[in-house]
Design a protein around this motif. Structure first.
Motif, mmCIF file in Angstrom:
data_model
loop_
_atom_site.group_PDB
_atom_site.id
_atom_site.type_symbol
_atom_site.label_atom_id
_atom_site.label_comp_id
_atom_site.label_asym_id
_atom_site.label_seq_id
_atom_site.Cartn_x
_atom_site.Cartn_y
_atom_site.Cartn_z
ATOM 1 N N CYS B 96 0.807 -1.219 0.000
ATOM 2 C CA CYS B 96 0.000 0.000 0.000
ATOM 3 C C CYS B 96 0.839 1.267 0.000
ATOM 4 O O CYS B 96 0.601 2.167 -0.789
ATOM 5 C CB CYS B 96 -0.974 -0.006 1.187
ATOM 6 S SG CYS B 96 -0.245 -0.470 2.769
ATOM 7 N N ASP B 97 1.848 1.351 0.874
ATOM 8 C CA ASP B 97 2.641 2.577 0.932
ATOM 9 C C ASP B 97 3.957 2.464 0.151
ATOM 10 O O ASP B 97 4.852 3.315 0.301
ATOM 11 C CB ASP B 97 2.865 3.034 2.378
ATOM 12 C CG ASP B 97 3.560 1.992 3.220
ATOM 13 O OD1 ASP B 97 3.833 0.886 2.703
ATOM 14 O OD2 ASP B 97 3.850 2.267 4.389
ATOM 15 N N GLN B 98 4.037 1.450 -0.680
ATOM 16 C CA GLN B 98 5.136 1.290 -1.644
ATOM 17 C C GLN B 98 6.543 1.309 -1.014
ATOM 18 O O GLN B 98 7.475 1.877 -1.582
ATOM 19 C CB GLN B 98 5.034 2.337 -2.766
ATOM 20 C CG GLN B 98 3.696 2.233 -3.526
ATOM 21 C CD GLN B 98 3.763 2.749 -4.960
ATOM 22 O OE1 GLN B 98 4.821 2.806 -5.573
ATOM 23 N NE2 GLN B 98 2.629 3.128 -5.507
ATOM 24 N N ASP B 99 6.661 0.662 0.151
ATOM 25 C CA ASP B 99 8.013 0.509 0.711
ATOM 26 C C ASP B 99 8.390 -0.967 0.899
ATOM 27 O O ASP B 99 9.369 -1.277 1.574
ATOM 28 C CB ASP B 99 8.191 1.286 2.015
ATOM 29 C CG ASP B 99 7.324 0.769 3.144
ATOM 30 O OD1 ASP B 99 6.498 -0.134 2.903
ATOM 31 O OD2 ASP B 99 7.466 1.263 4.271
ATOM 32 N N ALA B 100 7.607 -1.858 0.285
ATOM 33 C CA ALA B 100 7.925 -3.289 0.349
ATOM 34 C C ALA B 100 7.408 -3.970 -0.912
ATOM 35 O O ALA B 100 6.322 -3.635 -1.401
ATOM 36 C CB ALA B 100 7.285 -3.918 1.593
ATOM 37 N N VAL B 101 8.200 -4.897 -1.426
ATOM 38 C CA VAL B 101 7.738 -5.692 -2.571
ATOM 39 C C VAL B 101 7.676 -7.163 -2.179
ATOM 40 O O VAL B 101 8.430 -7.636 -1.327
ATOM 41 C CB VAL B 101 8.639 -5.526 -3.827
ATOM 42 C CG1 VAL B 101 8.511 -4.117 -4.403
ATOM 43 C CG2 VAL B 101 10.086 -5.888 -3.548
ATOM 44 N N TRP B 102 6.752 -7.859 -2.809
ATOM 45 C CA TRP B 102 6.553 -9.288 -2.592
ATOM 46 C C TRP B 102 6.757 -9.995 -3.919
ATOM 47 O O TRP B 102 6.131 -9.643 -4.903
ATOM 48 C CB TRP B 102 5.139 -9.536 -2.072
ATOM 49 C CG TRP B 102 4.680 -10.964 -2.052
ATOM 50 C CD1 TRP B 102 5.447 -12.081 -1.928
ATOM 51 C CD2 TRP B 102 3.324 -11.434 -2.146
ATOM 52 N NE1 TRP B 102 4.657 -13.213 -1.931
ATOM 53 C CE2 TRP B 102 3.353 -12.852 -2.068
ATOM 54 C CE3 TRP B 102 2.087 -10.794 -2.281
ATOM 55 C CZ2 TRP B 102 2.195 -13.624 -2.120
ATOM 56 C CZ3 TRP B 102 0.940 -11.574 -2.333
ATOM 57 C CH2 TRP B 102 0.995 -12.970 -2.257
ATOM 58 N N MET B 103 7.649 -10.969 -3.924
ATOM 59 C CA MET B 103 7.876 -11.758 -5.124
ATOM 60 C C MET B 103 7.510 -13.205 -4.853
ATOM 61 O O MET B 103 8.006 -13.816 -3.908
ATOM 62 C CB MET B 103 9.352 -11.702 -5.510
ATOM 63 C CG MET B 103 9.809 -10.306 -5.914
ATOM 64 S SD MET B 103 11.611 -10.225 -6.032
ATOM 65 C CE MET B 103 12.061 -10.438 -4.303
ATOM 66 N N LYS B 104 6.640 -13.763 -5.704
ATOM 67 C CA LYS B 104 6.397 -15.207 -5.688
ATOM 68 C C LYS B 104 7.407 -15.774 -6.673
ATOM 69 O O LYS B 104 7.411 -15.387 -7.855
ATOM 70 C CB LYS B 104 4.983 -15.515 -6.167
ATOM 71 C CG LYS B 104 3.887 -14.847 -5.340
ATOM 72 C CD LYS B 104 2.516 -15.261 -5.890
ATOM 73 C CE LYS B 104 1.426 -14.343 -5.346
ATOM 74 N NZ LYS B 104 0.097 -14.667 -5.890
ATOM 75 N N VAL B 105 8.291 -16.640 -6.188
ATOM 76 C CA VAL B 105 9.402 -17.082 -7.032
ATOM 77 C C VAL B 105 9.481 -18.596 -7.184
ATOM 78 O O VAL B 105 8.940 -19.364 -6.381
ATOM 79 C CB VAL B 105 10.761 -16.574 -6.465
ATOM 80 C CG1 VAL B 105 10.777 -15.053 -6.345
ATOM 81 C CG2 VAL B 105 11.082 -17.237 -5.129
ATOM 82 N N LYS B 106 10.195 -18.980 -8.228
ATOM 83 C CA LYS B 106 10.568 -20.369 -8.464
ATOM 84 C C LYS B 106 12.086 -20.373 -8.348
ATOM 85 O O LYS B 106 12.765 -19.560 -9.009
ATOM 86 C CB LYS B 106 10.131 -20.737 -9.884
ATOM 87 C CG LYS B 106 10.023 -22.204 -10.146
ATOM 88 C CD LYS B 106 9.411 -22.454 -11.525
ATOM 89 C CE LYS B 106 10.005 -23.738 -12.073
ATOM 90 N NZ LYS B 106 9.573 -24.004 -13.446
ATOM 91 N N VAL B 107 12.622 -21.224 -7.487
ATOM 92 C CA VAL B 107 14.058 -21.171 -7.190
ATOM 93 C C VAL B 107 14.833 -22.201 -8.014
ATOM 94 O O VAL B 107 14.443 -23.372 -8.069
ATOM 95 C CB VAL B 107 14.308 -21.413 -5.681
ATOM 96 C CG1 VAL B 107 15.797 -21.330 -5.361
ATOM 97 C CG2 VAL B 107 13.526 -20.421 -4.837
ATOM 98 N N GLY B 108 15.913 -21.772 -8.637
ATOM 99 C CA GLY B 108 16.741 -22.665 -9.440
ATOM 100 C C GLY B 108 17.774 -23.426 -8.617
ATOM 101 O O GLY B 108 17.765 -23.383 -7.382
ATOM 102 N N GLY B 109 18.648 -24.122 -9.279
ATOM 103 C CA GLY B 109 19.717 -24.867 -8.613
ATOM 104 C C GLY B 109 19.168 -25.922 -7.679
ATOM 105 O O GLY B 109 18.257 -26.666 -8.047
ATOM 106 N N ASP B 110 19.688 -25.961 -6.467
ATOM 107 C CA ASP B 110 19.230 -26.975 -5.505
ATOM 108 C C ASP B 110 17.933 -26.578 -4.804
ATOM 109 O O ASP B 110 17.459 -27.293 -3.920
ATOM 110 C CB ASP B 110 20.343 -27.279 -4.494
ATOM 111 C CG ASP B 110 20.717 -26.065 -3.648
ATOM 112 O OD1 ASP B 110 19.996 -25.044 -3.703
ATOM 113 O OD2 ASP B 110 21.743 -26.127 -2.945
#
Lengths: 150, 150
Positions: B96-110
């Protein structure tokens, strides 16, 4: 109040203990705060990111409900106290260097967590894989459950 | 480098625009950073909490892979560059106040994200509903995929 000189929790030890030990020794920042993250225990959705001082952390642990330190109001904040949006903790965890906690919560009242009246504070997507110039956010979960607070 | 005087992003406007607008105007702190949270796109589990300066945020958006600002190394950090643990973004959101981002990720490697060698940085639970005195953390998802870094 001096959150950083609060003696509720033991001081952090060396890195090996901080990361591999089983003692809770939170690393409060210069502002006396750690980062506190609430996700929906049922869906995994990120609901909000806020902060806790030592007192808020202690109250959260002891009551099983989320308490925060409101930086804007400079006050201890029992989430849901006036709105009914109590965050009951299903599981609470701390990260490797003990400066962030994660709470999986069940939200009371209308199920909202954001002061804008929405279920989550993260109601806008940032499109990726394109230049930032001219980028426009996209609504996600942006419906309001209630009018905004404050 | 002066992250806070970076002109990659427009300056935040009034609260109504910051919260309800569709312009990306991140509110970097006095240290030039915003909070960046990565969750597992498949399970919803919180993987790590880190920080981004303007350059890291721009690179993340443009490449679709997570870049951070390492506070300990004071350097831009393309997660997975040496470990193979690239975090590919499935969806990215801002709060809401644009001081945090959330990423849903897929992790590579192990598939790990924590420098301790684990899948998540949140590998210890804090028991709740009891006094903090004498509290002991409890292992969760604490198995190591690889030896610790650094």
């Amino acid at each position: 109040m001096c959150a950083s000189c609060d003696d509720t929790f033991a001081s952090p030890g060396p890195k090996s203990e901080l990361e591999e030990g089983m003692a809770l020794t939170p690393r409060f920042g210069a502002d006396g705060l750690i980062t506190a993250i609430a996700t929906d225990a049922a869906t995994g959705d990120l609901l909000m990111v806020a902060h806790m001082n030592a007192e808020a952390l202690k109250k959260t642990i002891e009551t099983g409900e989320a308490w925060y330190w409101s930086r804007s109001r400079a006050a201890l904040w029992h989430k849901g106290d006036t709105s009914g949006q109590i965050q009951t903790i299903v599981e609470m965890r701390i990260d490797c260097d003990q400066d962030a906690v994660w709470m999986k919560v069940k939200v009371g009242g209308d199920g909202g967590s954001c002061h804008t009246g929405r279920r989550t504070c993260f109601y806008r997507a940032i499109p990726t894989g394109r230049p930032v110039e001219g980028l426009t956010l996209e609504p996600r979960d942006a419906g309001k459950l209630r009018p905004a607070f404050g």
